[in-house]
Design a protein around this motif. Structure first.
Motif, PDB file in Angstrom:
ATOM      1  N   VAL A  20     -22.795  -9.419 -52.937  1.00 27.72           N
ATOM      2  CA  VAL A  20     -23.427  -9.505 -51.619  1.00 27.72           C
ATOM      3  C   VAL A  20     -23.912 -10.929 -51.343  1.00 27.72           C
ATOM      4  O   VAL A  20     -23.804 -11.432 -50.216  1.00 27.72           O
ATOM      5  CB  VAL A  20     -24.590  -8.496 -51.523  1.00 27.72           C
ATOM      6  N   SER A  21     -24.431 -11.605 -52.354  1.00 26.72           N
ATOM      7  CA  SER A  21     -24.923 -12.974 -52.170  1.00 26.72           C
ATOM      8  C   SER A  21     -23.799 -13.964 -51.894  1.00 26.72           C
ATOM      9  O   SER A  21     -23.996 -14.956 -51.185  1.00 26.72           O
ATOM     10  CB  SER A  21     -25.693 -13.416 -53.414  1.00 26.72           C
ATOM     11  N   LEU A  22     -22.624 -13.715 -52.451  1.00 27.13           N
ATOM     12  CA  LEU A  22     -21.516 -14.649 -52.276  1.00 27.13           C
ATOM     13  C   LEU A  22     -20.916 -14.605 -50.882  1.00 27.13           C
ATOM     14  O   LEU A  22     -20.295 -15.580 -50.447  1.00 27.13           O
ATOM     15  CB  LEU A  22     -20.422 -14.358 -53.311  1.00 27.13           C
ATOM     16  N   VAL A  23     -21.076 -13.497 -50.165  1.00 30.26           N
ATOM     17  CA  VAL A  23     -20.445 -13.360 -48.848  1.00 30.26           C
ATOM     18  C   VAL A  23     -20.951 -14.393 -47.845  1.00 30.26           C
ATOM     19  O   VAL A  23     -20.149 -15.125 -47.240  1.00 30.26           O
ATOM     20  CB  VAL A  23     -20.624 -11.923 -48.317  1.00 30.26           C
ATOM     21  N   PRO A  24     -22.279 -14.517 -47.602  1.00 31.97           N
ATOM     22  CA  PRO A  24     -22.719 -15.548 -46.645  1.00 31.97           C
ATOM     23  C   PRO A  24     -22.415 -16.968 -47.107  1.00 31.97           C
ATOM     24  O   PRO A  24     -22.161 -17.847 -46.273  1.00 31.97           O
ATOM     25  CB  PRO A  24     -24.234 -15.306 -46.534  1.00 31.97           C
ATOM     26  N   MET A  25     -22.418 -17.198 -48.420  1.00 26.50           N
ATOM     27  CA  MET A  25     -22.082 -18.530 -48.919  1.00 26.50           C
ATOM     28  C   MET A  25     -20.635 -18.876 -48.613  1.00 26.50           C
ATOM     29  O   MET A  25     -20.319 -20.015 -48.241  1.00 26.50           O
ATOM     30  CB  MET A  25     -22.328 -18.603 -50.429  1.00 26.50           C
ATOM     31  N   ALA A  26     -19.737 -17.906 -48.775  1.00 29.15           N
ATOM     32  CA  ALA A  26     -18.331 -18.143 -48.471  1.00 29.15           C
ATOM     33  C   ALA A  26     -18.134 -18.438 -46.993  1.00 29.15           C
ATOM     34  O   ALA A  26     -17.339 -19.314 -46.613  1.00 29.15           O
ATOM     35  CB  ALA A  26     -17.496 -16.928 -48.885  1.00 29.15           C
ATOM     36  N   ILE A  27     -18.864 -17.732 -46.141  1.00 27.90           N
ATOM     37  CA  ILE A  27     -18.760 -17.974 -44.697  1.00 27.90           C
ATOM     38  C   ILE A  27     -19.253 -19.369 -44.351  1.00 27.90           C
ATOM     39  O   ILE A  27     -18.648 -20.082 -43.530  1.00 27.90           O
ATOM     40  CB  ILE A  27     -19.541 -16.899 -43.929  1.00 27.90           C
ATOM     41  N   VAL A  28     -20.340 -19.797 -44.972  1.00 26.60           N
ATOM     42  CA  VAL A  28     -20.871 -21.142 -44.727  1.00 26.60           C
ATOM     43  C   VAL A  28     -19.864 -22.209 -45.140  1.00 26.60           C
ATOM     44  O   VAL A  28     -19.646 -23.196 -44.428  1.00 26.60           O
ATOM     45  CB  VAL A  28     -22.209 -21.328 -45.477  1.00 26.60           C
ATOM     46  N   CYS A  29     -19.229 -22.020 -46.294  1.00 25.61           N
ATOM     47  CA  CYS A  29     -18.235 -22.994 -46.765  1.00 25.61           C
ATOM     48  C   CYS A  29     -17.034 -23.067 -45.824  1.00 25.61           C
ATOM     49  O   CYS A  29     -16.529 -24.155 -45.526  1.00 25.61           O
ATOM     50  CB  CYS A  29     -17.775 -22.635 -48.182  1.00 25.61           C
TER      51      CYS A  29
END
Length: 226
Positions: A20-29
């Motif tokens: 769940v934490s990786l999802v917004p980070m991937a979108i930001v990248c």
């Protein structure tokens, strides 16, 4: 109380939290890398090939973006598996997926750091006239890099407008976010290995053993209440 606190530490719960934490980070990248392809929010720079090399590699899109999103989906779904054999086979898959995400995020972080240190591709005045190049990259005979001399930010590049600030902000965001992804994926490798070795019922077995030790001490008190 013991059951609730230990369940939060189970391998499957950790996988889900990391996913769940990786999802917004991937979108930001992905958003950061896409914006880097359009300096000054103009398309013609991309069509003419006047985009910073590290941004054109699009590691934030395919690396810390799509690859990590697919890995996050696998992490979240793995927490729904039941049964010893199914869980252990899933943990083996999670080790491989975590390693792939780790390499993808680390490559994006490395490329972002390189793009940040080298400076943007821009139009600048050279001895032969206006030229497209990377005038702010550190050179021993000129300067140690534009990051340590902010007077170069506005006096060197002619086009695109404010391309130095554009690259500094976006490469910093993408590099920092992909660095966090690298740490989380590295943790996930260890977490999946723990699940592979110990199995899904490790925490529950631990809770059961603790209760077997302490239940005789609480039995007299429980009988008094009833």
């Amino acid at each position: 109380m013991w059951t609730a606190s230990c369940s939060q530490m189970c391998v499957s719960r950790c996988l889900r939290c990391v996913g769940v934490s990786l999802v917004p980070m991937a979108i930001v990248c992905m958003l950061s890398n896409v914006l880097l392809l359009f300096p000054d929010l103009k398309v013609h720079f991309l069509l003419e090939g006047h985009v910073t090399r590290e941004a054109a590699w699009a590691t934030g899109v395919w690396g810390s973006g799509i690859t990590v999103l697919l890995g996050a989906r696998a992490f979240i779904q793995s927490s729904r598996e039941r049964g010893c054999c199914a869980f252990r086979s899933q943990m083996l898959c999670q080790v491989l997926v975590s390693c792939a995400c780790l390499l993808a995020a680390a490559s994006c972080c490395l490329v972002s750091a390189t793009g940040l240190s080298q400076g943007p591709l821009c139009l600048y005045n050279s001895s032969s006239g206006p030229t497209w190049g990377v005038p702010l990259q550190p050179l021993p005979d000129r300067h140690s890099g534009y990051l340590y001399n902010r007077t170069l930010w506005s006096g060197v590049c002619l086009e695109p407008d404010s391309v130095v600030q554009w690259n500094v902000v976006l490469f910093s965001v993408m590099g920092g976010t992909s660095g966090l992804q690298t740490l989380l994926c590295g943790f996930n490798v260890l977490n999946a290995l723990l699940g592979l070795i110990l199995g899904q019922g490790f925490c529950h077995n631990k809770v059961r053993s603790i209760w077997n030790i302490w239940s005789p001490l609480y039995e007299p008190e429980r009988q008094q209440w009833f």
